[in-house]
Every structure is written in structure tokens, then in C-alpha cells.
Write a protein that holds these residues in place. Structure first.
Motif, PDB file in Angstrom:
ATOM      1  N   ARG A 126      57.500  76.493 -37.057  1.00  6.36           N
ATOM      2  CA  ARG A 126      58.804  76.631 -35.638  1.00  6.36           C
ATOM      3  C   ARG A 126      58.365  77.448 -34.844  1.00  6.36           C
ATOM      4  N   LEU A 127      57.984  79.031 -35.055  1.00  5.32           N
ATOM      5  CA  LEU A 127      57.468  79.390 -33.994  1.00  5.32           C
ATOM      6  C   LEU A 127      55.915  78.829 -33.825  1.00  5.32           C
ATOM      7  N   TYR A 128      55.499  78.542 -34.978  1.00  4.10           N
ATOM      8  CA  TYR A 128      54.059  77.768 -34.486  1.00  4.10           C
ATOM      9  C   TYR A 128      53.999  76.444 -33.937  1.00  4.10           C
ATOM     10  N   ARG A 129      54.882  75.912 -33.708  1.00  2.50           N
ATOM     11  CA  ARG A 129      55.278  74.202 -33.009  1.00  2.50           C
ATOM     12  C   ARG A 129      55.575  74.779 -31.744  1.00  2.50           C
ATOM     13  N   VAL A 130      56.488  75.547 -31.254  1.00  4.32           N
ATOM     14  CA  VAL A 130      56.902  76.128 -30.296  1.00  4.32           C
ATOM     15  C   VAL A 130      56.108  76.746 -29.709  1.00  4.32           C
ATOM     16  N   ASN A 131      54.837  77.619 -30.381  1.00  4.66           N
ATOM     17  CA  ASN A 131      53.706  78.171 -29.850  1.00  4.66           C
ATOM     18  C   ASN A 131      53.860  79.023 -28.022  1.00  4.66           C
ATOM     19  N   LYS A 132      55.120  79.939 -28.766  1.00  3.88           N
ATOM     20  CA  LYS A 132      55.582  80.723 -27.163  1.00  3.88           C
ATOM     21  C   LYS A 132      57.021  81.932 -27.830  1.00  3.88           C
ATOM     22  N   GLU A 133      57.100  83.021 -26.780  1.00  2.00           N
ATOM     23  CA  GLU A 133      58.208  83.884 -27.884  1.00  2.00           C
ATOM     24  C   GLU A 133      59.057  83.263 -27.577  1.00  2.00           C
ATOM     25  N   VAL A 134      60.377  83.281 -28.198  1.00  3.67           N
ATOM     26  CA  VAL A 134      61.732  82.401 -28.181  1.00  3.67           C
ATOM     27  C   VAL A 134      62.728  83.675 -28.718  1.00  3.67           C
ATOM     28  N   VAL A 135      64.045  83.441 -28.766  1.00  8.52           N
ATOM     29  CA  VAL A 135      64.601  84.289 -28.373  1.00  8.52           C
ATOM     30  C   VAL A 135      65.445  84.222 -29.922  1.00  8.52           C
ATOM     31  N   LYS A 136      65.087  86.011 -30.186  1.00  9.82           N
ATOM     32  CA  LYS A 136      65.693  85.479 -32.370  1.00  9.82           C
ATOM     33  C   LYS A 136      67.057  84.346 -32.191  1.00  9.82           C
ATOM     34  N   THR A 137      68.109  84.316 -31.670  1.00  6.02           N
ATOM     35  CA  THR A 137      69.384  83.732 -31.924  1.00  6.02           C
ATOM     36  C   THR A 137      69.018  82.231 -32.259  1.00  6.02           C
ATOM     37  N   SER A 138      67.858  81.664 -31.334  1.00  2.00           N
ATOM     38  CA  SER A 138      67.018  80.106 -31.064  1.00  2.00           C
ATOM     39  C   SER A 138      66.724  79.989 -32.689  1.00  2.00           C
ATOM     40  N   LEU A 139      66.996  80.496 -33.700  1.00  2.00           N
ATOM     41  CA  LEU A 139      66.151  80.711 -35.210  1.00  2.00           C
ATOM     42  C   LEU A 139      67.696  80.856 -36.320  1.00  2.00           C
ATOM     43  N   LEU A 140      68.508  80.881 -35.557  1.00  2.00           N
ATOM     44  CA  LEU A 140      69.145  81.206 -36.293  1.00  2.00           C
ATOM     45  C   LEU A 140      70.154  79.729 -37.089  1.00  2.00           C
ATOM     46  N   LEU A 147      67.883  77.732 -38.955  1.00  2.00           N
ATOM     47  CA  LEU A 147      67.067  78.332 -39.712  1.00  2.00           C
ATOM     48  C   LEU A 147      67.379  78.697 -41.191  1.00  2.00           C
ATOM     49  N   VAL A 148      68.744  79.538 -41.347  1.00  2.00           N
ATOM     50  CA  VAL A 148      69.272  80.360 -41.963  1.00  2.00           C
ATOM     51  C   VAL A 148      70.490  80.532 -42.305  1.00  2.00           C
ATOM     52  N   PRO A 149      71.217  81.585 -43.302  1.00  2.00           N
ATOM     53  CA  PRO A 149      72.572  81.116 -43.395  1.00  2.00           C
ATOM     54  C   PRO A 149      73.104  82.027 -42.646  1.00  2.00           C
ATOM     55  N   ASN A 150      72.685  82.914 -42.472  1.00  2.00           N
ATOM     56  CA  ASN A 150      73.223  83.530 -41.161  1.00  2.00           C
ATOM     57  C   ASN A 150      73.392  85.155 -40.772  1.00  2.00           C
ATOM     58  N   SER A 151      73.444  85.865 -39.593  1.00  2.00           N
ATOM     59  CA  SER A 151      72.146  86.601 -38.871  1.00  2.00           C
ATOM     60  C   SER A 151      71.693  87.649 -39.981  1.00  2.00           C
ATOM     61  N   TYR A 152      72.544  88.142 -40.993  1.00  2.00           N
ATOM     62  CA  TYR A 152      72.258  88.919 -41.829  1.00  2.00           C
ATOM     63  C   TYR A 152      70.550  88.477 -42.496  1.00  2.00           C
ATOM     64  N   SER A 153      70.560  87.488 -42.799  1.00  5.38           N
ATOM     65  CA  SER A 153      69.740  86.491 -43.343  1.00  5.38           C
ATOM     66  C   SER A 153      68.312  86.371 -42.834  1.00  5.38           C
ATOM     67  N   LEU A 154      68.618  86.048 -41.038  1.00  6.24           N
ATOM     68  CA  LEU A 154      67.498  86.463 -40.553  1.00  6.24           C
ATOM     69  C   LEU A 154      66.769  87.953 -40.601  1.00  6.24           C
ATOM     70  N   ASP A 155      68.288  88.711 -40.013  1.00  2.79           N
ATOM     71  CA  ASP A 155      66.695  90.025 -39.683  1.00  2.79           C
ATOM     72  C   ASP A 155      66.538  89.789 -41.233  1.00  2.79           C
ATOM     73  N   LYS A 156      66.820  90.200 -42.661  1.00  2.17           N
ATOM     74  CA  LYS A 156      66.170  90.366 -43.431  1.00  2.17           C
ATOM     75  C   LYS A 156      64.343  89.205 -43.348  1.00  2.17           C
ATOM     76  N   TYR A 157      64.578  88.157 -43.279  1.00  2.00           N
ATOM     77  CA  TYR A 157      63.178  87.256 -43.310  1.00  2.00           C
ATOM     78  C   TYR A 157      62.228  88.214 -42.391  1.00  2.00           C
ATOM     79  N   LEU A 158      62.834  87.661 -40.412  1.00  2.00           N
ATOM     80  CA  LEU A 158      62.620  88.473 -39.072  1.00  2.00           C
ATOM     81  C   LEU A 158      61.446  89.940 -40.055  1.00  2.00           C
ATOM     82  N   ASP A 159      62.370  90.666 -40.803  1.00  3.99           N
ATOM     83  CA  ASP A 159      61.319  91.643 -40.620  1.00  3.99           C
ATOM     84  C   ASP A 159      60.039  92.236 -41.863  1.00  3.99           C
ATOM     85  N   HIS A 160      60.860  91.059 -42.898  1.00  4.34           N
ATOM     86  CA  HIS A 160      59.429  90.357 -44.140  1.00  4.34           C
ATOM     87  C   HIS A 160      58.052  90.203 -43.454  1.00  4.34           C
ATOM     88  N   LEU A 161      58.378  89.396 -42.657  1.00  8.75           N
ATOM     89  CA  LEU A 161      57.397  88.915 -41.571  1.00  8.75           C
ATOM     90  C   LEU A 161      57.076  89.786 -40.677  1.00  8.75           C
TER      91      LEU A 161
END
Length: 143
Positions: A18-32, A34-48
Motif C-alpha cells: 500500500r505504501l509502495y503504491r501510494v508513494n507518499k506519506e500517509v496518516v497511520k489510520t488510513s492503514l487500519l 488492512l489489519v484487524p485492529n489498532s494494536y495489530s497495526l502498531d505491532k506491524y508498524l514497529d516490526h517494519l
């Protein structure tokens, strides 16, 4: 695939694509979506972020807002993921082994894709095969 081995799992790959295709800075909530919940998103983003694939920027105006962008390393990896995704969509009849070439592994496959027509999703800007009725990335109806 397990994060302990330094391999991106499916959701992390979706975030990177998604970030590759958008190719610009996005608000974190726009990625929600793609994932079940906010906690999961935080975990995935921390890993990345741990693997230096994304940048996370915090801005405090009225309330805290997090902005996510892809790094050069993340862009390179996402480009490969997008290429693999395209290969997975292809029909295996389009792969012909060409015995006149040999690579490091002894075989090279030549891709003969005679139908280069594509449909672009107006929602997520994903390139879909011409025969698709729905976007393979976001699921929206293609025109």
C-alpha cells in the motif's frame, strides 16, 4: 511467515505494498483497513520500522497524528513484492522454459505474456489484469 526469522508476514506485506503504491506519506489510520485492529497495526508498524522499511513521524497540532512513509530500502523490497504479486497472477501457460539460456541455477524462464492490457483501480491505483472485474488489492469494482 514468522517475524522471529526476519521475514515479513502477510499483513506487513500488504502494508508495504500500500505504501509502495501510494508513494507518499500517509496518516497511520488510513492503514487500519488492512489489519484487524489498532494494536495489530502498531505491532506491524514497529516490526517494519525495526527493519528500517518505514519511517514514522509524529505531529502534535490539535491531537497526535502519526504519518507513515516508506524508506528507500522499503521501496526496493516493496517493488520486489509487487513483481512477485504480478508473477503469481499470471497463467502458468505463459511460462515457457527456454533451453537456450542458462542462469546460475541452470534454468531461465521466459515470460511470454501476449495480453498486456491492464485495468487500473481508481480507488487504490492498483494495476489489475484486463479480465478482472474487481480489484485484486482493495476489492472495489473495476470499470
Amino acid at each position: 511467515m514468522k517475524a522471529e526469522y526476519g521475514i515479513l508476514n502477510e499483513r506487513e506485506q500488504m502494508i508495504m505494498l500500500r505504501l509502495y503504491r501510494v508513494n507518499k506519506e500517509v496518516v497511520k489510520t488510513s492503514l487500519l483497513n488492512l489489519v484487524p485492529n489498532s494494536y495489530s497495526l502498531d505491532k506491524y508498524l514497529d516490526h517494519l520500522k525495526e527493519y528500517n522499511l518505514i519511517n514514522i513521524r509524529e505531529e502534535k497540532v490539535i491531537r497526535r497524528t502519526f504519518y507513515i512513509s516508506i524508506t528507500k530500502k522499503g521501496y526496493a523490497i516493496s517493488r520486489q513484492l509487487a513483481h512477485i504479486e504480478e508473477l503469481l497472477k499470471m497463467n502458468f501457460d505463459d511460462f515457457n522454459m527456454d533451453p537456450s539460456f542458462s542462469g546460475d541455477n541452470g534454468t531461465v524462464y521466459e515470460i511470454n505474456n501476449h495480453n498486456n492490457e491492464k485495468k487500473l483501480c481508481q480507488i487504490c491505483m492498483f494495476t489489475n489484469p484486463s479480465m478482472a472485474n474487481f480489484c485484486m488489492f482493495c476489492g472495489s469494482k473495476l470499470e
